[in-house]
Enzyme design. Structure first.
Site: not given
Ligand SMILES: [Zn+2]
Length: 237
Positions: A10-11, A50, A72, A126, A138
């Protein structure tokens, strides 16, 4: 039983562009997290975060590795799986004739993918019932964006990053190996958070108390966020 390991990356960017970071977590074939890494990107876009997260994840996996990669970011996944062939055919121009953004990152990922057996899986971000590995990545990426410091298993971080409380309690309620691992990480990281030293903020940001801090101010980890070292009580409320 598949021996395909599971990983997530994740970024994060606080503003787009803004202070940014990347992170990955590698689990075993049952989804139990084993190691993670996160790093800073200075000021960058969310998409760069990302893509860099994916690049760093693939680089840590030996060629030939069979892996399920959970992300995501629809942009990053589609860029390297769907759009890339057309970009190559079109000389790295978009359908509108503009240069493809983040071309160097996409080309690097393309080369890494060619030597690995990767299945992508989209996981919504989220969500209270969201993927536990995505939640770890995340949180780690978000921490790296704020602190602008590298962290991870190879750098001596003994524990998994603690996802935000809503997601942590949601995954504890689920059955299975993942929830047990998340619960254990939550318990141990709370212990270590008390002893964590303050750091000097590289970028301004907002404290859980509702006011902001400036670049150069001291900040400390408050629950799953960062803020004034004295605002720990407010963060727990
Ligand atoms: Zn505060």
């Amino acid at each position: 039983m598949s021996d395909r390991i599971i990983a997530a990356c994740d970024g994060a960017a606080k503003g787009n562009p803004g202070p940014a970071g990347w992170a990955w977590v590698v689990a075993d074939a049952q989804g139990r997290p084993e190691r993670w890494e996160a790093g800073p990107l200075g000021r960058a876009t969310n998409n760069v975060g990302e893509l860099t997260a994916l690049q760093r994840l693939l680089e840590t996996l030996a060629p030939g590795t069979a892996v399920e990669v959970r992300m995501d970011s629809q942009y990053a996944m589609k860029a390297v799986t769907q759009w890339l062939p057309a970009w190559k055919r079109n000389g790295w121009k978009t359908a509108a004739g503009k240069p493809v953004a983040n071309r160097e990152l996409v080309e690097r990922i393309d080369a890494l993918l060619a030597e690995r057996d990767v299945e992508f899986r989209y996981v919504p971000a989220h969500r209270e019932d969201g993927d536990h590995l995505n939640a770890i990545a995340d949180q780690a990426a978000s921490d790296a964006a704020v602190t602008q410091q590298a962290a991870g298993t190879a750098l001596g971080s003994a524990e998994m990053p603690v996802p935000a409380p809503a997601r942590a309690s949601a995954s504890r309620a689920k059955s299975g190996a993942g929830s047990a691992a998340t619960g254990a990480a939550t318990a141990t990281a709370k212990k270590s958070a008390r002893g964590r030293a303050s750091i000097k903020a590289k970028f301004p940001g907002s404290c859980p108390c509702g006011t902001s801090y400036a670049a150069g101010d001291m900040i400390a980890k408050l629950g799953n966020r960062w803020g004034h070292p004295g605002c720990g009580g407010a963060a727990q409320a």
